[in-house]
Design a protein around this motif. Structure first.
Motif, short mmCIF file in Angstrom:
data_model
loop_
_atom_site.label_atom_id
_atom_site.label_comp_id
_atom_site.label_asym_id
_atom_site.label_seq_id
_atom_site.Cartn_x
_atom_site.Cartn_y
_atom_site.Cartn_z
N GLU A 33 -25.71 -0.83 20.85
CA GLU A 33 -26.27 0.41 21.39
C GLU A 33 -25.55 0.80 22.69
OE1 GLU A 33 -30.60 1.76 23.05
OE2 GLU A 33 -30.56 0.34 21.35
N GLN A 34 -25.29 -0.18 23.53
CA GLN A 34 -24.56 0.08 24.77
C GLN A 34 -23.16 0.61 24.46
OE1 GLN A 34 -24.44 -3.09 27.67
NE2 GLN A 34 -26.44 -3.84 27.00
N TYR A 35 -22.52 -0.01 23.50
CA TYR A 35 -21.16 0.39 23.13
C TYR A 35 -21.13 1.85 22.68
CZ TYR A 35 -16.91 0.79 20.37
OH TYR A 35 -15.72 1.23 19.85
N ARG A 36 -22.05 2.24 21.80
CA ARG A 36 -22.08 3.62 21.31
C ARG A 36 -22.28 4.61 22.45
NH1 ARG A 36 -24.84 1.09 17.15
NH2 ARG A 36 -26.86 1.69 17.99
N ALA A 37 -23.16 4.27 23.39
CA ALA A 37 -23.41 5.17 24.53
C ALA A 37 -22.18 5.26 25.43
CB ALA A 37 -24.61 4.67 25.32
N LEU A 38 -21.49 4.15 25.66
CA LEU A 38 -20.29 4.17 26.50
C LEU A 38 -19.15 4.94 25.83
CD1 LEU A 38 -20.41 0.55 27.94
CD2 LEU A 38 -20.74 2.69 29.20
N VAL A 39 -19.06 4.86 24.51
CA VAL A 39 -18.05 5.64 23.79
C VAL A 39 -18.32 7.12 23.98
CG1 VAL A 39 -17.24 6.28 21.48
CG2 VAL A 39 -17.39 3.88 22.12
N ARG A 40 -19.59 7.52 23.92
CA ARG A 40 -19.94 8.94 24.16
C ARG A 40 -19.57 9.35 25.58
NH1 ARG A 40 -24.55 7.43 21.31
NH2 ARG A 40 -25.77 7.39 23.23
N TYR B 52 -15.62 -5.16 20.40
CA TYR B 52 -15.73 -3.74 20.69
C TYR B 52 -14.43 -3.22 21.29
CZ TYR B 52 -20.62 -5.00 20.33
OH TYR B 52 -21.82 -5.49 19.90
N SER B 53 -13.94 -2.15 20.76
CA SER B 53 -12.73 -1.55 21.29
C SER B 53 -13.01 -0.08 21.58
CB SER B 53 -11.61 -1.68 20.26
OG SER B 53 -10.45 -1.06 20.73
#
Length: 188
Positions: A110-117, A170-171
């Protein structure tokens, strides 16, 4: 309805700039507007390649989150170049740090998806031709900050490992130029 409240006017002759600077406040006043006294100024920004003229060292100025300065192209010609303004860069990194701290309890996916945004939003605004160094640096900072906060979540013996390679799975997306100032077919 949109309002434009930021403006840069360029002149090839200093005399023309001074003449407009004297008339502009009166013209704005006619429509009930006024210029901000601290933000309105003349900046000597002449091209460094003008021969035969005594030119001071070219100035830089910040406008809409970018620092504008003279730089050289790959062919050695002078051109106006832009990079993310220092204060905006710091503010963006600070916001990511605060977000990571406030959301460290959430699952890493969830953190990864938010940081990608957040990265995509940053690329959308600051992704202009010539700003790749700042974009790459921002991506590295987001990666580093997130690794720090994931490392703080780890318990016991996995903590050191978590700090070294926490993002193997995560990339973050590669940097990209969204707005080209060189091509007339630039994406809006």
């Amino acid at each position: 309805m949109r309002y434009a409240d930021d403006l840069v006017i360029c002149f090839s002759e200093e005399e023309d700039a001074r003449r407009v600077m004297a008339v502009l406040p009166k013209r704005f006043e006619k429509y009930g507007l006024r210029l901000h006294p601290e933000k309105t100024r003349l900046v000597p920004f002449g091209s460094p390649n003008r021969r035969g003229r005594a030119m001071p060292a070219p100035a830089t100025f910040d406008f809409l989150g970018f620092t504008h300065f003279w730089g050289r192209t790959k062919k050695g010609l002078w051109t106006i170049t832009r990079k993310t303004a220092r204060d905006r860069f710091r503010r963006s990194v600070r916001n990511v740090r605060q977000w990571c701290r406030a959301n460290r309890h959430r699952p890493p996916d969830e953190q990864y998806r938010a940081l990608v945004r957040k990265l995509d939003g940053h690329y959308q605004y600051y992704g202009i031709t010539g700003n790749s160094w700042s974009l790459r640096r921002f991506r590295e900072e987001v990666n580093r900050v997130w690794a720090q906060w994931l490392g703080r979540r780890a318990q016991g013996r996995t903590r050191g490992l978590q700090r070294k390679k926490p993002l193997r799975r995560y990339s973050f997306p590669s940097i990209r130029t969204v707005h080209s100032v060189l091509s007339p077919r630039a994406k809006p």
